[in-house]
Design a protein around this motif. Structure first.
Motif, PDB file in Angstrom:
ATOM      1  N   GLY A 137      66.234  57.829 -12.211  1.00  0.00           N
ATOM      2  CA  GLY A 137      64.853  57.382 -12.348  1.00  0.00           C
ATOM      3  C   GLY A 137      64.084  58.099 -13.439  1.00  0.00           C
ATOM      4  O   GLY A 137      64.600  59.003 -14.115  1.00  0.00           O
ATOM      5  N   ASN A 138      62.843  57.692 -13.610  1.00  0.00           N
ATOM      6  CA  ASN A 138      61.939  58.302 -14.593  1.00  0.00           C
ATOM      7  C   ASN A 138      60.718  58.841 -13.865  1.00  0.00           C
ATOM      8  O   ASN A 138      59.943  58.080 -13.276  1.00  0.00           O
ATOM      9  N   GLU A 139      60.579  60.152 -13.881  1.00  0.00           N
ATOM     10  CA  GLU A 139      59.462  60.780 -13.185  1.00  0.00           C
ATOM     11  C   GLU A 139      58.136  60.391 -13.844  1.00  0.00           C
ATOM     12  O   GLU A 139      58.004  60.424 -15.069  1.00  0.00           O
ATOM     13  N   LEU A 140      57.176  60.015 -13.013  1.00  0.00           N
ATOM     14  CA  LEU A 140      55.849  59.687 -13.514  1.00  0.00           C
ATOM     15  C   LEU A 140      55.058  60.984 -13.677  1.00  0.00           C
ATOM     16  O   LEU A 140      54.895  61.751 -12.733  1.00  0.00           O
ATOM     17  N   LYS A 141      54.590  61.226 -14.876  1.00  0.00           N
ATOM     18  CA  LYS A 141      53.873  62.462 -15.157  1.00  0.00           C
ATOM     19  C   LYS A 141      52.492  62.449 -14.503  1.00  0.00           C
ATOM     20  O   LYS A 141      51.851  61.422 -14.386  1.00  0.00           O
ATOM     21  N   SER A 142      52.069  63.610 -14.067  1.00  0.00           N
ATOM     22  CA  SER A 142      50.771  63.730 -13.409  1.00  0.00           C
ATOM     23  C   SER A 142      50.094  65.018 -13.843  1.00  0.00           C
ATOM     24  O   SER A 142      50.756  66.024 -14.095  1.00  0.00           O
ATOM     25  N   SER A 143      48.781  64.999 -13.899  1.00  0.00           N
ATOM     26  CA  SER A 143      48.040  66.199 -14.263  1.00  0.00           C
ATOM     27  C   SER A 143      47.875  67.138 -13.068  1.00  0.00           C
ATOM     28  O   SER A 143      47.464  68.281 -13.218  1.00  0.00           O
ATOM     29  N   ASP A 144      48.196  66.662 -11.867  1.00  0.00           N
ATOM     30  CA  ASP A 144      48.068  67.481 -10.663  1.00  0.00           C
ATOM     31  C   ASP A 144      49.223  67.141  -9.717  1.00  0.00           C
ATOM     32  O   ASP A 144      49.114  66.252  -8.881  1.00  0.00           O
ATOM     33  N   LEU A 145      50.323  67.860  -9.842  1.00  0.00           N
ATOM     34  CA  LEU A 145      51.513  67.588  -9.033  1.00  0.00           C
ATOM     35  C   LEU A 145      51.322  67.962  -7.577  1.00  0.00           C
ATOM     36  O   LEU A 145      52.135  67.597  -6.729  1.00  0.00           O
ATOM     37  N   ASN A 146      50.267  68.711  -7.256  1.00  0.00           N
ATOM     38  CA  ASN A 146      49.969  69.024  -5.863  1.00  0.00           C
ATOM     39  C   ASN A 146      49.273  67.861  -5.174  1.00  0.00           C
ATOM     40  O   ASN A 146      49.067  67.887  -3.963  1.00  0.00           O
TER      41      ASN A 146
END
Length: 203
Positions: free
Chosen positions: A83-92
């Motif tokens: 898969g392709n991880e969706l980037k996020s500014s807040d992984l928490n």
């Protein structure tokens, strides 16, 4: 093998962007002062119990591993199971993953997105059809679009459970017949992926 129409690429790109976007959230807490009861006793009353802690502290750290490889192969033939991880500014708070592939002329796209809030509250899905037995509240919406004379059918399942929201998007079409994927396949595929993604929240 045909390449994806530019208009289809332009339409699908915002899905991953929106699913991965970080949104700042502020919370406020109210504190209540409890008065000391009058009387000869020197002891004060016990503090009132606060609201229950939210069920989930954060979303799964590795969202691309929450679905079984067998399910990915079935729903998205030809896709890399990593898969392709969706980037996020807040992984928490937000995580997600997407899979997509063109297997011969059969195109499929699947993505899951998690949003875990720091406080719990009643959440209700807006619109769509209810999905009984899934989370505290769940709904599925379905639509068919035409891009460059190519039909694409898409189902979006939104699940609320305590302080977490899980969103699954699944779509596809046949690039040889130009027909959208079958309604039953897309709807059931999205719901089955949502059940697995929700279960992953509890480890």
């Amino acid at each position: 093998m045909r390449s994806l129409p530019l208009t289809l690429i332009a339409r699908l790109l915002p899905v991953a962007v929106l699913a991965a976007a970080g949104v700042a959230m502020t919370t406020s807490e109210d504190s209540d002062a409890s008065a000391t009861p009058a009387g000869p006793s020197p002891q004060t009353s016990a503090p009132a119990t606060g609201a229950a802690a939210p069920r989930y502290a954060k979303p799964p750290e590795e969202a691309c591993t929450v679905l079984p490889e067998s399910m990915i192969k079935d729903l998205v033939p030809g896709a890399k199971t990593a898969g392709n991880e969706l980037k996020s500014s807040d992984l928490n708070r937000r995580t997600g993953c997407s899979w997509h592939a063109l297997d011969d002329f059969d195109y499929r796209w699947l993505d899951i997105a998690y949003d875990v809030k720091s406080v719990a509250g009643k959440q209700e899905s807006e619109g769509g059809s209810a999905v009984p037995g899934l989370g505290d509240d769940a709904s599925v919406t379905e639509k068919t679009t035409e891009d460059d004379d190519q039909g694409i059918r898409e189902a979006v399942v939104t699940v609320h459970q305590d302080n977490a929201t899980v969103t699954v998007t699944y779509n596809g079409g046949d690039f040889e017949s130009h027909k959208a994927a079958g309604s039953d396949d897309i709807r059931k595929g999205a719901i089955s992926a949502a059940r697995k993604a929700l279960a992953a929240l509890d480890g």
